[in-house]
Enzyme design. Structure first.
Site, PDB file in Angstrom:
ATOM      1  N   CYS A 152     -12.826 -17.040  22.535  1.00 47.50           N
ATOM      2  CA  CYS A 152     -11.680 -17.748  22.739  1.00 47.50           C
ATOM      3  C   CYS A 152     -11.785 -19.145  22.052  1.00 47.50           C
ATOM      4  CB  CYS A 152     -11.335 -17.751  24.120  1.00 47.50           C
ATOM      5  SG  CYS A 152      -9.870 -18.626  24.433  1.00 47.50           S
ATOM      6  N   VAL A 153     -11.032 -19.588  21.205  1.00 43.74           N
ATOM      7  CA  VAL A 153     -11.151 -21.030  20.709  1.00 43.74           C
ATOM      8  C   VAL A 153     -10.518 -21.927  21.757  1.00 43.74           C
ATOM      9  CG1 VAL A 153     -10.912 -20.070  18.168  1.00 43.74           C
ATOM     10  CG2 VAL A 153      -8.735 -20.674  19.608  1.00 43.74           C
TER      11      VAL A 153
END
Length: 304
Positions: A152-153
């Site tokens: 997850c950025v």
């Protein structure tokens, strides 16, 4: 042909490196949205409403208390997910043989294609090591992650065994907080377009408008994402596994909704809605450590 493959590998590496840099920007973006929302709700609208007197003060007090409580839980869950390692394979890890169960690794060839010649032991060619059950390699982090769900950025981290609960709580409190901000700013938004006139400086009006639009967009998008992950938790499945097990008739880790929920949130109800686990749960539930997982064959074996 070789040159094309080398260019592709190089481009993928650059893409993964770019994702790491993008993640740092995302943290600043999250904090920026929180700041805009805080200014619009607390400073511009409901903070001054505390001294208005009557019902308006009571409503403002209730909204501000709820806003701050949800904000604390949101940020606590968010930074717990950011700073908690999702779980890595211990050095020289080997599957623990269980003669009674007759299975050293729950992921057999009947469920997923084997990564090595041994159908019961999965092997990561990139890390050059054995992989525990439900473990996958993350190209962005460059390592194998225990019970990896996705990279997850937004949290600059992988979501895996040790921080999946924190990620879910972050989604949950983000949905509640953005919904609260949207509803609390809705009267001003309607008044602005309906009457054409509303008290406040141009800067505060612009901030209120921006906060309303951002929180509405986040509430709608997070709601869909939250619903998806609730369904994954209910079936004891990660995002990666949901994609890979499409051809699998039965999922051996599906223990029923109650036990599936406990595999992520623990058994101690006092800890269900905070980003932490009790010492008792960590001791009696190996699944929370990310290396061992109960499955249906295990349950059948215990009956005998």
């Amino acid at each position: 042909m070789y040159r094309s493959g080398a260019v592709m590998a190089w481009n993928v590496f650059r893409f993964c490196t770019a994702l790491k840099g993008l993640g740092s920007i995302m943290i600043l973006l999250v904090l920026a949205v929180v700041g805009v929302s805080y200014y619009a709700v607390v400073i511009s609208n409901y903070g001054p409403g505390l001294v208005a007197g009557g019902l308006d003060s009571l409503v403002a007090f209730f909204i501000l208390i709820l806003f701050h409580c949800l904000l604390v839980m949101l940020l606590w869950s968010y930074f717990s997910c950011v700073f908690t390692d999702p779980g890595v394979v211990p050095p020289n890890w080997r599957p623990a043989g269980d003669e009674e169960r007759g299975d050293s690794d729950p992921l057999t060839a009947s469920e997923f294609p084997a990564d090595s010649e041994n159908s019961r032991t999965r092997f990561c060619r990139k890390c050059n090591q054995l992989k525990p059950p439900r473990c996958h390699h993350c190209s962005v982090c460059g390592r194998c992650v225990l019970k990896m769900d996705h990279h997850c950025v937004w949290v600059v981290n992988c979501v895996g065994a040790l921080n999946y609960k924190y990620f879910l709580l972050f989604l949950f409190y983000t949905f509640l907080e953005t919904s609260l901000v949207t509803l609390s700013l809705l009267p001003d938004f309607i008044a602005f377009f309906g009457e054409g006139e509303i008290s406040g400086t141009p800067g505060s009006l612009a901030t209120t408008f921006l906060a309303f639009v951002l929180n509405l967009a986040f509430a709608l998008s997070v709601m869909g994402f939250l619903i998806m992950h609730i369904s994954l938790v209910a079936s004891n499945t990660t995002t990666i596994e949901a994609y890979e097990k499409k051809t699998t008739p039965k999922w051996r880790y599906d223990l029923g909704r109650k036990r599936n929920f406990e595999q992520v949130f623990g058994m101690d109800k006092k800890y269900w809605f905070i980003p932490a686990y009790s010492e008792e749960d960590l001791r009696r539930m190996p699944a929370l450590q990310g290396l061992e997982y109960p499955s249906k064959p295990d349950l059948v074996a215990q009956q005998f």
